[in-house]
Enzyme design. Sequence first.
Site, mmCIF file in Angstrom:
data_model
loop_
_atom_site.group_PDB
_atom_site.id
_atom_site.type_symbol
_atom_site.label_atom_id
_atom_site.label_comp_id
_atom_site.label_asym_id
_atom_site.label_seq_id
_atom_site.Cartn_x
_atom_site.Cartn_y
_atom_site.Cartn_z
ATOM 1 C CG ASP A 8 -2.089 0.868 1.118
ATOM 2 O OD1 ASP A 8 -2.318 1.426 0.033
ATOM 3 O OD2 ASP A 8 -2.804 1.024 2.124
ATOM 4 C CG HIS A 23 0.055 2.530 -9.123
ATOM 5 N ND1 HIS A 23 -0.153 2.103 -7.828
ATOM 6 C CD2 HIS A 23 -1.041 3.268 -9.442
ATOM 7 C CE1 HIS A 23 -1.322 2.550 -7.394
ATOM 8 N NE2 HIS A 23 -1.874 3.270 -8.350
ATOM 9 N NE ARG A 62 -7.300 1.980 -6.023
ATOM 10 C CZ ARG A 62 -6.185 2.172 -5.348
ATOM 11 N NH1 ARG A 62 -5.144 2.722 -5.923
ATOM 12 N NH2 ARG A 62 -6.092 1.807 -4.087
ATOM 13 C CG LEU A 66 10.131 -16.324 -4.287
ATOM 14 C CD1 LEU A 66 10.272 -16.447 -2.778
ATOM 15 C CD2 LEU A 66 10.190 -14.845 -4.684
HETATM 16 C C1 FPP Z 1 -1.773 0.438 -3.248
HETATM 17 O O1 FPP Z 1 -1.353 1.760 -3.404
HETATM 18 C C2 FPP Z 1 -1.297 -0.376 -4.323
HETATM 19 C C3 FPP Z 1 -2.053 -0.900 -5.319
HETATM 20 C C4 FPP Z 1 -3.500 -0.717 -5.471
HETATM 21 C C5 FPP Z 1 -1.498 -1.726 -6.346
HETATM 22 C C6 FPP Z 1 -0.180 -2.394 -6.066
HETATM 23 C C7 FPP Z 1 0.481 -2.540 -7.358
HETATM 24 C C8 FPP Z 1 1.810 -2.444 -7.579
HETATM 25 C C9 FPP Z 1 2.803 -2.341 -6.502
HETATM 26 C C10 FPP Z 1 2.341 -2.433 -8.960
HETATM 27 C C11 FPP Z 1 2.067 -3.615 -9.798
HETATM 28 C C12 FPP Z 1 2.347 -4.928 -9.171
HETATM 29 C C13 FPP Z 1 3.086 -5.913 -9.703
HETATM 30 C C14 FPP Z 1 3.143 -7.266 -9.092
HETATM 31 C C15 FPP Z 1 3.884 -5.701 -10.897
HETATM 32 P P1 FPP Z 1 -2.465 2.856 -3.398
HETATM 33 O O2 FPP Z 1 -2.732 3.273 -4.794
HETATM 34 O O3 FPP Z 1 -3.656 2.367 -2.654
HETATM 35 O O4 FPP Z 1 -1.755 4.003 -2.634
HETATM 36 P P2 FPP Z 1 -2.463 5.016 -1.656
HETATM 37 O O5 FPP Z 1 -3.025 4.224 -0.529
HETATM 38 O O6 FPP Z 1 -1.333 5.896 -1.243
HETATM 39 O O7 FPP Z 1 -3.503 5.722 -2.452
#
Ligand code: FPP
Length: 235
Positions: free
Chosen positions: A12, A29, A63, A123
């Site tokens: 997150d 992201h 979203r 892994l």
């Molecule tokens: C939360 O941050 C994260 C996500 C909704 C997506 C996680 C995705 C990635 C790390 C990238 C793609 C993954 C892979 C495996 C390649 P948020 O957008 O909720 O952040 P915020 O809470 O600050 O708004």
Amino acid sequence: MNVPQHIAIIMDGNGRWAKAKGMPRNYGHAQGSKNVERICEDAYKMGVKYLTVYAFSTENWSRPAGEVNALMKLLRNYMKTCLKTAEKNRMKVRVIGDITGLDDDIRNRILELEEASKNNDGLNFQIAINYGSRDEILRAVRKLAEDVKEGKLVPEEITEQCFESYLDTHDIPDPDLLIRTSGELRLSNYLLWQLAYTEFYFTDVPWPDFTKEELIKAIEHYNNRDRRYGGVKEE
Ligand code: FPP
């Protein structure tokens, strides 16, 4: 240090991390995606055998379209590069979640990656995409009900072990440690069945800043816990 066999991560804080830098959320992201690759390598070198990350939840479709498209593009690209890294690191990749809800090209890349990496002995890397734990449990129950209807098993045979074999995570041991970055103290519909006995570690560090050092801190924290499983601790 006692390294957990299986670590699950809720990655997150990408959006807030980017915003704090005056950058668009999608930049967060993209950096978060790069961090996934680093943490996979670090975790494996430290002795972790299974790593499960939450990349896109069933709720994430709500979203803004631009953000959903950017995340799908990242996943699309990731599946392609992962084909090479999986070969190099002997990583075995499995996607959990309902992939029937994804575009054909992403689904095909997922199937290709799973097939190409299925015999690797490095892994075990699980990526949750279009994943929601309640959805996973409902899909399992539907399949189970079909099997009962077809006479493949009787209700008395439905043990915990039997039920687990219907989940997306079948044959994968339950996580020993769950890490959630960026300060929220919620499970957000992640692995509700599988986390029944898991230790939780919450940190304020946003996912793109979650380094190997932060991973070590989480594992040290796990080491200091008194793991009872509802029974009496061995002296
Ligand atoms: C939360 O941050 C994260 C996500 C909704 C997506 C996680 C995705 C990635 C790390 C990238 C793609 C993954 C892979 C495996 C390649 P948020 O957008 O909720 O952040 P915020 O809470 O600050 O708004």
